[in-house]
Structures are given as structure tokens and as C-alpha cells.
Design an enzyme around this catalytic site. Structure first.
Site, PDB file in Angstrom:
ATOM      1  N   PRO A   1     -97.311 -10.081 -76.461  1.00  0.00           N
ATOM      2  CA  PRO A   1     -95.974  -9.673 -76.888  1.00  0.00           C
ATOM      3  C   PRO A   1     -95.884  -8.261 -77.464  1.00  0.00           C
ATOM      4  O   PRO A   1     -96.787  -7.809 -78.168  1.00  0.00           O
ATOM      5  CB  PRO A   1     -95.605 -10.707 -77.957  1.00  0.00           C
ATOM      6  CG  PRO A   1     -96.881 -11.329 -78.368  1.00  0.00           C
ATOM      7  CD  PRO A   1     -97.800 -11.258 -77.181  1.00  0.00           C
ATOM      8  N   ASN A   2     -94.799  -7.623 -77.114  1.00  0.00           N
ATOM      9  CA  ASN A   2     -94.403  -6.290 -77.601  1.00  0.00           C
ATOM     10  C   ASN A   2     -95.176  -5.141 -76.961  1.00  0.00           C
ATOM     11  O   ASN A   2     -94.853  -3.979 -77.197  1.00  0.00           O
ATOM     12  CB  ASN A   2     -94.490  -6.210 -79.140  1.00  0.00           C
ATOM     13  CG  ASN A   2     -93.600  -7.235 -79.812  1.00  0.00           C
ATOM     14  OD1 ASN A   2     -92.410  -7.316 -79.494  1.00  0.00           O
ATOM     15  ND2 ASN A   2     -94.148  -8.040 -80.693  1.00  0.00           N
TER      16      ASN A   2
ATOM     17  N   ARG B   1     -92.788   1.911 -79.163  1.00  0.00           N
ATOM     18  CA  ARG B   1     -93.130   1.018 -80.274  1.00  0.00           C
ATOM     19  C   ARG B   1     -94.087   1.724 -81.251  1.00  0.00           C
ATOM     20  O   ARG B   1     -95.233   2.000 -80.901  1.00  0.00           O
ATOM     21  CB  ARG B   1     -93.833  -0.226 -79.729  1.00  0.00           C
ATOM     22  CG  ARG B   1     -94.329  -1.162 -80.794  1.00  0.00           C
ATOM     23  CD  ARG B   1     -95.282  -2.201 -80.223  1.00  0.00           C
ATOM     24  NE  ARG B   1     -95.674  -3.125 -81.258  1.00  0.00           N
ATOM     25  CZ  ARG B   1     -96.682  -3.985 -81.154  1.00  0.00           C
ATOM     26  NH1 ARG B   1     -97.384  -4.062 -80.047  1.00  0.00           N
ATOM     27  NH2 ARG B   1     -96.975  -4.790 -82.149  1.00  0.00           N
TER      28      ARG B   1
ATOM     29  N   TYR C   1     -99.457   3.102 -82.232  1.00  0.00           N
ATOM     30  CA  TYR C   1     -99.920   2.677 -80.898  1.00  0.00           C
ATOM     31  C   TYR C   1    -100.006   3.804 -79.871  1.00  0.00           C
ATOM     32  O   TYR C   1    -100.423   3.581 -78.742  1.00  0.00           O
ATOM     33  CB  TYR C   1     -99.018   1.548 -80.376  1.00  0.00           C
ATOM     34  CG  TYR C   1     -99.145   0.285 -81.203  1.00  0.00           C
ATOM     35  CD1 TYR C   1    -100.305  -0.478 -81.154  1.00  0.00           C
ATOM     36  CD2 TYR C   1     -98.128  -0.117 -82.078  1.00  0.00           C
ATOM     37  CE1 TYR C   1    -100.449  -1.618 -81.935  1.00  0.00           C
ATOM     38  CE2 TYR C   1     -98.260  -1.256 -82.855  1.00  0.00           C
ATOM     39  CZ  TYR C   1     -99.421  -2.000 -82.779  1.00  0.00           C
ATOM     40  OH  TYR C   1     -99.568  -3.125 -83.547  1.00  0.00           O
TER      41      TYR C   1
ATOM     42  N   ASN D   1    -105.364  -8.492 -74.161  1.00  0.00           N
ATOM     43  CA  ASN D   1    -104.859  -8.047 -75.458  1.00  0.00           C
ATOM     44  C   ASN D   1    -103.818  -9.084 -75.887  1.00  0.00           C
ATOM     45  O   ASN D   1    -102.667  -9.042 -75.430  1.00  0.00           O
ATOM     46  CB  ASN D   1    -104.232  -6.657 -75.393  1.00  0.00           C
ATOM     47  CG  ASN D   1    -103.845  -6.149 -76.774  1.00  0.00           C
ATOM     48  OD1 ASN D   1    -103.717  -6.937 -77.706  1.00  0.00           O
ATOM     49  ND2 ASN D   1    -103.641  -4.852 -76.910  1.00  0.00           N
TER      50      ASN D   1
ATOM     51  N   ALA E   1     -99.983 -10.009 -81.168  1.00  0.00           N
ATOM     52  CA  ALA E   1     -99.877 -10.810 -82.405  1.00  0.00           C
ATOM     53  C   ALA E   1    -100.410 -12.232 -82.232  1.00  0.00           C
ATOM     54  O   ALA E   1    -100.842 -12.849 -83.216  1.00  0.00           O
ATOM     55  CB  ALA E   1     -98.427 -10.833 -82.883  1.00  0.00           C
TER      56      ALA E   1
ATOM     57  N   GLU F   1    -111.755  -9.315 -75.196  1.00  0.00           N
ATOM     58  CA  GLU F   1    -110.565  -9.152 -76.048  1.00  0.00           C
ATOM     59  C   GLU F   1    -110.461  -7.662 -76.369  1.00  0.00           C
ATOM     60  O   GLU F   1    -111.453  -7.057 -76.802  1.00  0.00           O
ATOM     61  CB  GLU F   1    -110.756  -9.975 -77.330  1.00  0.00           C
ATOM     62  CG  GLU F   1    -109.620  -9.813 -78.337  1.00  0.00           C
ATOM     63  CD  GLU F   1    -109.921 -10.556 -79.650  1.00  0.00           C
ATOM     64  OE1 GLU F   1    -110.809 -11.435 -79.685  1.00  0.00           O
ATOM     65  OE2 GLU F   1    -109.255 -10.216 -80.654  1.00  0.00           O
TER      66      GLU F   1
ATOM     67  N   HIS G   1    -108.023  -4.397 -78.144  1.00  0.00           N
ATOM     68  CA  HIS G   1    -106.904  -3.960 -78.978  1.00  0.00           C
ATOM     69  C   HIS G   1    -106.835  -2.446 -78.939  1.00  0.00           C
ATOM     70  O   HIS G   1    -107.879  -1.771 -78.934  1.00  0.00           O
ATOM     71  CB  HIS G   1    -107.089  -4.429 -80.430  1.00  0.00           C
ATOM     72  CG  HIS G   1    -107.136  -5.916 -80.549  1.00  0.00           C
ATOM     73  ND1 HIS G   1    -106.004  -6.692 -80.516  1.00  0.00           N
ATOM     74  CD2 HIS G   1    -108.178  -6.764 -80.645  1.00  0.00           C
ATOM     75  CE1 HIS G   1    -106.352  -7.966 -80.602  1.00  0.00           C
ATOM     76  NE2 HIS G   1    -107.668  -8.033 -80.673  1.00  0.00           N
TER      77      HIS G   1
ATOM     78  N   ARG H   1    -106.469  -2.671 -90.582  1.00  0.00           N
ATOM     79  CA  ARG H   1    -105.021  -2.753 -90.815  1.00  0.00           C
ATOM     80  C   ARG H   1    -104.695  -3.873 -91.820  1.00  0.00           C
ATOM     81  O   ARG H   1    -105.527  -4.227 -92.634  1.00  0.00           O
ATOM     82  CB  ARG H   1    -104.318  -2.933 -89.466  1.00  0.00           C
ATOM     83  CG  ARG H   1    -104.579  -1.752 -88.524  1.00  0.00           C
ATOM     84  CD  ARG H   1    -103.836  -1.878 -87.218  1.00  0.00           C
ATOM     85  NE  ARG H   1    -102.387  -1.909 -87.441  1.00  0.00           N
ATOM     86  CZ  ARG H   1    -101.510  -2.346 -86.509  1.00  0.00           C
ATOM     87  NH1 ARG H   1    -101.945  -2.776 -85.339  1.00  0.00           N
ATOM     88  NH2 ARG H   1    -100.230  -2.341 -86.781  1.00  0.00           N
TER      89      ARG H   1
HETATM   90  C1  DQA Z   1    -102.745  -5.170 -81.176  1.00  0.00           C
HETATM   91  C2  DQA Z   1    -103.012  -5.452 -82.658  1.00  0.00           C
HETATM   92  C3  DQA Z   1    -102.206  -6.670 -83.118  1.00  0.00           C
HETATM   93  O1  DQA Z   1    -102.444  -6.911 -84.502  1.00  0.00           O
HETATM   94  C4  DQA Z   1    -100.720  -6.408 -82.936  1.00  0.00           C
HETATM   95  O2  DQA Z   1     -99.984  -7.568 -83.279  1.00  0.00           O
HETATM   96  C5  DQA Z   1    -100.380  -5.947 -81.562  1.00  0.00           C
HETATM   97  C6  DQA Z   1    -101.262  -4.994 -80.901  1.00  0.00           C
HETATM   98  C7  DQA Z   1    -103.439  -3.886 -80.701  1.00  0.00           C
HETATM   99  O3  DQA Z   1    -103.571  -3.707 -79.483  1.00  0.00           O
HETATM  100  O4  DQA Z   1    -103.844  -3.051 -81.516  1.00  0.00           O
HETATM  101  O5  DQA Z   1     -99.324  -6.258 -81.035  1.00  0.00           O
HETATM  102  O6  DQA Z   1    -103.258  -6.252 -80.409  1.00  0.00           O
END
Ligand code: DQA
Length: 146
Positions: free
Chosen positions: A9-10, A17, A22, A73, A76, A97, A99, A106
Site C-alpha cells: 500500500p501507498n 508521497r 521516499y 515490499n 505498512a 523483503e 524497503h 524510523r
Molecule cells: C516502507 C517502510 C514502511 O514502514 C512503510 O509503511 C512503507 C514503505 C519502505 O519501503 O521504506 O510504506 O516499506
């Protein structure tokens, strides 16, 4: 060799964003970087993004059926989705995994990943390059063809 790159998501909002967190690359840019890197590594890359936990789990089932490597990825969902973790545990191929940021540096709630324990490895904190490093790892894990 087909590799699934699955974004939660997002992440479709990359570029607009929180760019200070990011970066400025869009999700379209991410697709292009990964596709190009995949080509140069001899990997067929398919990048998908969804805001839906249900859809993401369905894609993990597809990857399990295809015995394909997955770069995930979970965004959240990383921090609380046991359903996603259980779907990851079903995978037959390697799971990396990734990120963009380093969640350990963070907010406290980002320090927990319910996915990491069922992943082959985790790459965090290198922006879009986290995905390229993951592709390199998958390419390096493939048996050499004779
Ligand atoms: C994320 C880190 C997560 O904590 C966050 O909710 C994201 C992006 C990252 O790629 O740094 O949406 O996965």
C-alpha cells in the site's frame, strides 16, 4: 526465470508521497529501473502494486504456484499483517523483503517486521536501489546453466 516484484500500500504514490522520506522516483520509474536491471541480469521481471491486502495475498499465491522468486515490499503490512506473513511462508522460491527506507532507523512501530522471519533475506535503506540489489541477489542464487 520470472521474478515477481510485489509492492504494497501507498507505494503507487511514490514521487509525490513524502519525497523527503521516499525520494522523487515514481512507481513508474521503479518499474523501468527494475525491468532494465532484470534484462541485464537475464531475469524476466513483473512489477505489481496494490493497496489491497487481499490482492497482495492472491499474488503471493500465484508466485507460490509458479515456484517463482519474489521481491516483496509489504509497506505498512510489514508491521502487522500475519495473513501476509502466512502467504509468504507458502512460497517455494526465494523471498527477499525490501524497503526503500531503513525501518529500523524510523518510528518504533516500524521496527517490527512480521515478514522477515519467513524471508530469505532483507534489503532496506537504499531507495530504489534496494530492489536492484535484491534482483542481483536472486540472479546470484540461480544455478549456473551448463
Ligand atoms: C516502507 C517502510 C514502511 O514502514 C512503510 O509503511 C512503507 C514503505 C519502505 O519501503 O521504506 O510504506 O516499506
Amino acid at each position: 526465470m520470472k521474478v515477481f516484484i510485489l509492492n504494497g500500500p501507498n507505494l503507487g504514490r511514490l514521487g509525490s508521497r513524502e519525497p523527503d522520506v521516499y525520494g522523487s522516483a515514481t512507481h513508474e520509474d521503479l518499474i523501468n529501473y527494475c525491468t532494465q536491471a532484470g534484462e541485464s541480469l537475464g531475469l524476466e521481471v513483473q512489477v505489481r502494486q496494490t493497496d489491497s491486502e487481499t490482492e497482495l495475498i492472491g499474488w503471493l499465491h500465484d508466485a507460490a504456484d509458479a515456484q517463482a522468486p519474489v521481491i516483496l515490499n509489504p509497506a505498512a503490512f510489514t508491521h502487522y499483517s500475519y495473513a501476509l506473513r502466512d502467504a509468504c511462508a507458502m512460497l517455494a522460491g526465494p523471498l527477499i523483503e525490501v524497503h526503500l527506507t531503513n525501518p529500523a532507523a524510523r518510528e518504533e512501530f516500524r521496527h517490527t517486521s512480521v515478514v522477515s522471519a519467513v524471508a530469505s533475506g532483507v534489503i532496506s535503506g537504499f531507495g530504489v536501489f534496494s530492489y536492484i540489489l535484491a534482483l542481483q541477489a536472486i540472479a546470484a542464487m540461480q544455478p549456473v546453466e551448463k
